[in-house]
Design a protein around this motif. Structure first.
Motif, short mmCIF file in Angstrom:
data_model
loop_
_atom_site.label_atom_id
_atom_site.label_comp_id
_atom_site.label_asym_id
_atom_site.label_seq_id
_atom_site.Cartn_x
_atom_site.Cartn_y
_atom_site.Cartn_z
N PRO A 90 1.70 22.92 -14.88
CA PRO A 90 2.65 23.72 -14.10
C PRO A 90 4.09 23.41 -14.53
CG PRO A 90 0.97 22.76 -12.68
CD PRO A 90 0.77 22.15 -14.02
N PHE A 91 4.88 24.46 -14.68
CA PHE A 91 6.26 24.32 -15.16
C PHE A 91 6.32 23.68 -16.55
CE2 PHE A 91 6.34 23.90 -10.50
CZ PHE A 91 7.09 25.03 -10.18
N GLY A 92 5.23 23.81 -17.31
CA GLY A 92 5.14 23.18 -18.63
C GLY A 92 6.29 23.50 -19.56
N PRO A 93 6.64 24.80 -19.74
CA PRO A 93 7.75 25.11 -20.65
C PRO A 93 9.06 24.45 -20.24
CG PRO A 93 6.46 27.07 -20.21
CD PRO A 93 5.95 26.01 -19.28
N TRP A 94 9.30 24.36 -18.93
CA TRP A 94 10.53 23.72 -18.46
C TRP A 94 10.51 22.22 -18.78
CZ3 TRP A 94 14.53 26.60 -17.04
CH2 TRP A 94 14.26 27.92 -16.62
N LEU A 95 9.33 21.61 -18.62
CA LEU A 95 9.20 20.18 -18.93
C LEU A 95 9.42 19.92 -20.41
CD1 LEU A 95 6.08 19.33 -16.73
CD2 LEU A 95 8.48 18.78 -16.26
N VAL A 96 8.85 20.77 -21.26
CA VAL A 96 9.03 20.60 -22.70
C VAL A 96 10.49 20.81 -23.08
CG1 VAL A 96 8.43 21.53 -24.98
CG2 VAL A 96 6.66 21.25 -23.25
N ALA A 97 11.12 21.83 -22.47
CA ALA A 97 12.54 22.07 -22.75
C ALA A 97 13.39 20.88 -22.31
CB ALA A 97 13.00 23.34 -22.03
N ALA A 98 13.07 20.32 -21.14
CA ALA A 98 13.82 19.15 -20.66
C ALA A 98 13.65 17.97 -21.61
CB ALA A 98 13.34 18.78 -19.26
N ALA A 99 12.42 17.79 -22.12
CA ALA A 99 12.18 16.71 -23.08
C ALA A 99 12.99 16.95 -24.35
CB ALA A 99 10.69 16.61 -23.40
N GLY A 100 13.02 18.20 -24.80
CA GLY A 100 13.79 18.53 -25.99
C GLY A 100 15.27 18.26 -25.83
N ILE A 101 15.80 18.65 -24.66
CA ILE A 101 17.23 18.42 -24.40
C ILE A 101 17.52 16.92 -24.36
CG2 ILE A 101 19.03 18.66 -22.66
CD1 ILE A 101 17.75 21.39 -21.95
N ALA A 102 16.59 16.15 -23.76
CA ALA A 102 16.78 14.69 -23.69
C ALA A 102 16.80 14.09 -25.09
CB ALA A 102 15.66 14.06 -22.86
N VAL A 103 15.94 14.59 -25.97
CA VAL A 103 15.91 14.09 -27.35
C VAL A 103 17.20 14.46 -28.08
CG1 VAL A 103 14.72 14.23 -29.57
CG2 VAL A 103 13.39 14.09 -27.46
N VAL A 104 17.69 15.68 -27.85
CA VAL A 104 18.96 16.10 -28.46
C VAL A 104 20.10 15.19 -27.98
CG1 VAL A 104 20.70 17.92 -28.48
CG2 VAL A 104 18.31 18.49 -28.87
N VAL A 105 20.13 14.91 -26.69
CA VAL A 105 21.17 14.03 -26.15
C VAL A 105 21.07 12.64 -26.78
CG1 VAL A 105 21.97 12.84 -24.06
CG2 VAL A 105 21.40 15.28 -23.97
N ALA A 106 19.83 12.14 -26.93
CA ALA A 106 19.64 10.84 -27.57
C ALA A 106 20.14 10.86 -29.01
CB ALA A 106 18.17 10.44 -27.52
N GLY A 107 19.87 11.97 -29.71
CA GLY A 107 20.36 12.10 -31.07
C GLY A 107 21.87 12.10 -31.14
N GLY A 108 22.50 12.82 -30.21
CA GLY A 108 23.96 12.83 -30.15
C GLY A 108 24.52 11.44 -29.89
N ALA A 109 23.83 10.69 -29.00
CA ALA A 109 24.28 9.33 -28.70
C ALA A 109 24.19 8.44 -29.93
CB ALA A 109 23.44 8.75 -27.56
N MET A 110 23.17 8.65 -30.75
CA MET A 110 23.04 7.86 -31.98
C MET A 110 24.15 8.18 -32.96
SD MET A 110 18.94 7.85 -32.64
CE MET A 110 17.82 7.32 -31.33
N LEU A 111 24.53 9.45 -33.03
CA LEU A 111 25.65 9.82 -33.91
C LEU A 111 26.95 9.18 -33.44
CD1 LEU A 111 24.86 13.59 -34.58
CD2 LEU A 111 24.52 11.66 -36.13
#
Length: 275
Positions: free
Chosen positions: A140-161
């Protein structure tokens, strides 16, 4: 207590060294692929599978797996005890949450490596990112969960930069000026390369959520392959691969120079009340 702290610190240092070996393999093999000298642009499991194919590969893989297990344990301790002093603010909790995720991922990688070294289970396997994305999309709400995970990974990548630009990792090092002259550039190159791969992985997760297609999700190996498919992809892949190799060297250096402060073991001194 002192012995327990020393044991945990030694385990953490072995863990950093093992993580460094994995990134050396990933970066080195991918760099060879970029310049057309063999190798392959794959992720951590691909690199460890290649290690298994070398002389005494089973023994080498078992040693690396033990180190990865130690690193997973240290990440868990960091997250739960706040050994690095990140605090309980929003940023601190986010970092500690990332450590929990890192712990789970390294526990899984270590378990997979142990099975491979013992010849148990399949040495093949699919893309882990696609497997869990497929499962998550079915919830349930799977696409939203995947999108949230993706955004979290992008934020983590930005933090590494940002970490690469500011060299914020410097405060975690215990070394002199001479060591800093080569440690800081290694760390900057490594975090920059990891940041780029995280940005790609996160963007592909968001794409998988948008299209409801788990095959769009990719892990580290998929991110490197995506780079290779771009215009002048060989140059982009070579640059990022060199950075990942540098991160591996930096992680091994961390095994010697990182400031590691294990928490004090706490004993329950309360006496049991008798009726």
């Amino acid at each position: 207590m002192a012995l327990a702290k020393e044991t945990l610190e030694n385990a953490a240092r072995c863990g950093y060294a093992a993580r460094g070996i994995v990134y050396l393999l990933v970066g080195g093999l991918s760099l060879l692929a970029a310049i057309g000298a063999g190798g392959m642009s794959g992720g951590s499991t691909d690199a460890l599978r290649e290690l298994m194919n070398q002389p005494f590969g089973g023994v080498l893989l078992a040693v690396v797996a033990a180190g990865l297990l130690a690193f997973a344990l240290w990440r868990l301790v960091e997250a739960l005890s706040d050994a690095d002093g990140h605090g309980t603010g929003a940023k601190g909790l986010a970092v500690r949450g990332a450590h929990l995720v890192s712990s789970a991922l390294h526990f899984g990688l270590a378990a997979w490596a142990i099975q491979l070294s013992l010849g148990i289970g399949s040495s093949g396997g699919g893309d882990g990112a696609q497997d869990w994305t497929r499962w998550l999309l079915s919830q349930p709400f799977g696409p939203w969960l995947v999108a949230a995970a993706g955004i979290a990974v992008v934020v983590a990548g930005g933090a590494m930069l940002v970490r690469a630009w500011t060299a914020a990792f410097r405060k975690r090092l215990r070394c002199g000026r001479d060591e800093e002259t080569w440690l800081i550039p290694l760390g900057r190159a490594g975090y920059a390369a990891r940041g780029v791969t995280f940005l790609i992985v996160g963007a592909l997760l968001v794409l998988a959520a948008w299209t409801h297609d788990p095959s769009a999700a990719k892990g580290l190996g998929g991110a490197l392959q995506t780079l290779r498919e771009q215009p002048y992809g060989w140059a982009l892949l070579a640059l990022v691969s060199a950075g990942l190799f540098a991160f591996g060297a930096f992680a091994i250096a961390q095994a010697f120079y990182r400031r590691i402060d294990p928490p004090e073991p706490r004993l329950n001194t309360r006496r049991l009340k008798t009726a």
